[in-house]
Write a protein that holds these residues in place. Structure first.
Motif, PDB file in Angstrom:
ATOM      1  N   ASP A 175     -22.559  79.736 -13.714  1.00 55.32           N
ATOM      2  CA  ASP A 175     -23.950  79.472 -13.404  1.00 55.32           C
ATOM      3  C   ASP A 175     -24.415  80.457 -12.324  1.00 55.32           C
ATOM      4  N   VAL A 176     -25.642  80.932 -12.423  1.00 54.44           N
ATOM      5  CA  VAL A 176     -26.171  81.919 -11.488  1.00 54.44           C
ATOM      6  C   VAL A 176     -26.238  81.348 -10.074  1.00 54.44           C
ATOM      7  N   THR A 177     -26.591  80.079  -9.950  1.00 54.11           N
ATOM      8  CA  THR A 177     -26.682  79.487  -8.613  1.00 54.11           C
ATOM      9  C   THR A 177     -25.300  79.363  -7.969  1.00 54.11           C
ATOM     10  N   GLN A 178     -24.282  79.073  -8.757  1.00 58.98           N
ATOM     11  CA  GLN A 178     -22.934  79.008  -8.205  1.00 58.98           C
ATOM     12  C   GLN A 178     -22.469  80.382  -7.734  1.00 58.98           C
ATOM     13  N   LEU A 179     -22.784  81.402  -8.509  1.00 58.93           N
ATOM     14  CA  LEU A 179     -22.422  82.758  -8.136  1.00 58.93           C
ATOM     15  C   LEU A 179     -23.146  83.179  -6.857  1.00 58.93           C
ATOM     16  N   ALA A 180     -24.434  82.866  -6.767  1.00 62.23           N
ATOM     17  CA  ALA A 180     -25.208  83.220  -5.572  1.00 62.23           C
ATOM     18  C   ALA A 180     -24.679  82.470  -4.345  1.00 62.23           C
ATOM     19  N   THR A 181     -24.324  81.207  -4.502  1.00 61.71           N
ATOM     20  CA  THR A 181     -23.777  80.428  -3.390  1.00 61.71           C
ATOM     21  C   THR A 181     -22.445  81.000  -2.934  1.00 61.71           C
ATOM     22  N   GLY A 182     -21.596  81.335  -3.877  1.00 65.63           N
ATOM     23  CA  GLY A 182     -20.302  81.909  -3.538  1.00 65.63           C
ATOM     24  C   GLY A 182     -20.424  83.239  -2.812  1.00 65.63           C
ATOM     25  N   LEU A 183     -21.333  84.082  -3.291  1.00 64.03           N
ATOM     26  CA  LEU A 183     -21.535  85.374  -2.637  1.00 64.03           C
ATOM     27  C   LEU A 183     -22.123  85.223  -1.244  1.00 64.03           C
ATOM     28  N   SER A 184     -23.021  84.265  -1.052  1.00 70.26           N
ATOM     29  CA  SER A 184     -23.603  84.070   0.279  1.00 70.26           C
ATOM     30  C   SER A 184     -22.564  83.518   1.258  1.00 70.26           C
ATOM     31  N   VAL A 185     -21.685  82.655   0.789  1.00 70.28           N
ATOM     32  CA  VAL A 185     -20.611  82.160   1.651  1.00 70.28           C
ATOM     33  C   VAL A 185     -19.669  83.295   2.027  1.00 70.28           C
ATOM     34  N   LEU A 186     -19.338  84.136   1.072  1.00 75.18           N
ATOM     35  CA  LEU A 186     -18.472  85.274   1.338  1.00 75.18           C
ATOM     36  C   LEU A 186     -19.125  86.243   2.322  1.00 75.18           C
ATOM     37  N   ALA A 187     -20.398  86.516   2.147  1.00 74.89           N
ATOM     38  CA  ALA A 187     -21.105  87.418   3.057  1.00 74.89           C
ATOM     39  C   ALA A 187     -21.164  86.823   4.467  1.00 74.89           C
ATOM     40  N   GLY A 188     -21.374  85.527   4.573  1.00 77.56           N
ATOM     41  CA  GLY A 188     -21.389  84.874   5.880  1.00 77.56           C
ATOM     42  C   GLY A 188     -20.039  84.951   6.566  1.00 77.56           C
ATOM     43  N   ALA A 189     -18.964  84.783   5.814  1.00 80.52           N
ATOM     44  CA  ALA A 189     -17.622  84.863   6.381  1.00 80.52           C
ATOM     45  C   ALA A 189     -17.322  86.276   6.871  1.00 80.52           C
ATOM     46  N   VAL A 190     -17.719  87.284   6.099  1.00 78.28           N
ATOM     47  CA  VAL A 190     -17.503  88.672   6.506  1.00 78.28           C
ATOM     48  C   VAL A 190     -18.311  88.987   7.763  1.00 78.28           C
ATOM     49  N   PHE A 191     -19.538  88.512   7.832  1.00 71.41           N
ATOM     50  CA  PHE A 191     -20.383  88.731   9.012  1.00 71.41           C
ATOM     51  C   PHE A 191     -19.773  88.059  10.238  1.00 71.41           C
ATOM     52  N   LEU A 192     -19.330  86.821  10.089  1.00 69.58           N
ATOM     53  CA  LEU A 192     -18.732  86.092  11.206  1.00 69.58           C
ATOM     54  C   LEU A 192     -17.456  86.773  11.681  1.00 69.58           C
ATOM     55  N   LYS A 193     -16.643  87.252  10.744  1.00 70.72           N
ATOM     56  CA  LYS A 193     -15.404  87.955  11.117  1.00 70.72           C
ATOM     57  C   LYS A 193     -15.715  89.230  11.877  1.00 70.72           C
ATOM     58  N   SER A 194     -16.716  89.972  11.454  1.00 69.66           N
ATOM     59  CA  SER A 194     -17.059  91.209  12.154  1.00 69.66           C
ATOM     60  C   SER A 194     -17.599  90.909  13.551  1.00 69.66           C
ATOM     61  N   MET A 195     -18.345  89.830  13.702  1.00 68.51           N
ATOM     62  CA  MET A 195     -18.844  89.445  15.020  1.00 68.51           C
ATOM     63  C   MET A 195     -17.699  89.021  15.936  1.00 68.51           C
ATOM     64  N   MET A 196     -16.734  88.293  15.408  1.00 72.82           N
ATOM     65  CA  MET A 196     -15.611  87.845  16.226  1.00 72.82           C
ATOM     66  C   MET A 196     -14.687  89.002  16.577  1.00 72.82           C
ATOM     67  N   ASP A 197     -14.605  90.025  15.723  1.00 65.25           N
ATOM     68  CA  ASP A 197     -13.810  91.202  16.045  1.00 65.25           C
ATOM     69  C   ASP A 197     -14.444  91.989  17.190  1.00 65.25           C
ATOM     70  N   GLN A 198     -15.766  92.006  17.243  1.00 67.11           N
ATOM     71  CA  GLN A 198     -16.463  92.708  18.310  1.00 67.11           C
ATOM     72  C   GLN A 198     -16.384  91.943  19.621  1.00 67.11           C
ATOM     73  N   ASN A 199     -16.405  90.616  19.565  1.00 66.72           N
ATOM     74  CA  ASN A 199     -16.393  89.776  20.760  1.00 66.72           C
ATOM     75  C   ASN A 199     -15.332  88.699  20.578  1.00 66.72           C
ATOM     76  N   PRO A 200     -14.081  88.928  21.042  1.00 69.49           N
ATOM     77  CA  PRO A 200     -12.999  87.987  20.775  1.00 69.49           C
ATOM     78  C   PRO A 200     -13.176  86.633  21.455  1.00 69.49           C
ATOM     79  N   THR A 201     -14.036  86.539  22.469  1.00 68.28           N
ATOM     80  CA  THR A 201     -14.217  85.249  23.128  1.00 68.28           C
ATOM     81  C   THR A 201     -15.222  84.374  22.392  1.00 68.28           C
ATOM     82  N   MET A 202     -15.858  84.917  21.359  1.00 69.18           N
ATOM     83  CA  MET A 202     -16.820  84.138  20.599  1.00 69.18           C
ATOM     84  C   MET A 202     -16.090  83.171  19.679  1.00 69.18           C
ATOM     85  N   GLY A 203     -16.585  81.995  19.550  1.00 69.11           N
ATOM     86  CA  GLY A 203     -15.956  81.012  18.691  1.00 69.11           C
ATOM     87  C   GLY A 203     -16.001  79.640  19.334  1.00 69.11           C
ATOM     88  N   PRO A 204     -15.415  78.642  18.673  1.00 67.50           N
ATOM     89  CA  PRO A 204     -15.534  77.290  19.178  1.00 67.50           C
ATOM     90  C   PRO A 204     -14.780  77.053  20.478  1.00 67.50           C
TER      91      PRO A 204
END
Length: 100
Positions: free
Chosen positions: A5-34
């Motif tokens: 389904d197109v909506t499932q594919l779009a949801t999966g890609l947005s989750v993946l993009a969010g994870a990649v963005f969060l990982k890049s932010m945490m690599d730049q600032n290691p103290t960021m996080g919970p």
């Protein structure tokens, strides 16, 4: 397996993009996080240190603490690998009024 389904594919890609963005932010600032704490200086973030039985033994390793691995939980961070803040309460008292 049917077509994706197109909506499932779009949801999966947005989750993946969010994870990649969060990982890049945490690599730049290691103290960021919970936890907002830096890596434990005693164990260098691994959460494990050499067990006492391996430090002063004649080659045999194994005790209840390390279960034979030669490594035990870090006492500085409790095995989490991150520094723990020490609870402290600061109280400030006014000096007594001194008559002049």
């Amino acid at each position: 397996m049917g077509p994706i389904d197109v909506t499932q594919l779009a949801t999966g890609l947005s989750v993946l993009a969010g994870a990649v963005f969060l990982k890049s932010m945490m690599d730049q600032n290691p103290t960021m996080g919970p936890t907002q704490f830096r890596r434990c200086p005693s164990c260098n973030g691994s959460g494990r240190v050499a067990c006492l039985c391996s430090r002063w033994s004649d080659g045999d390793v194994g005790c209840r603490t390390c279960a034979g691995s030669g490594r035990m939980a870090c006492s500085s961070c409790g095995g989490t690998g991150t520094g723990r803040p020490l609870p402290a309460q600061v109280s400030v008292r006014r000096p007594p009024n001194i008559p002049s």
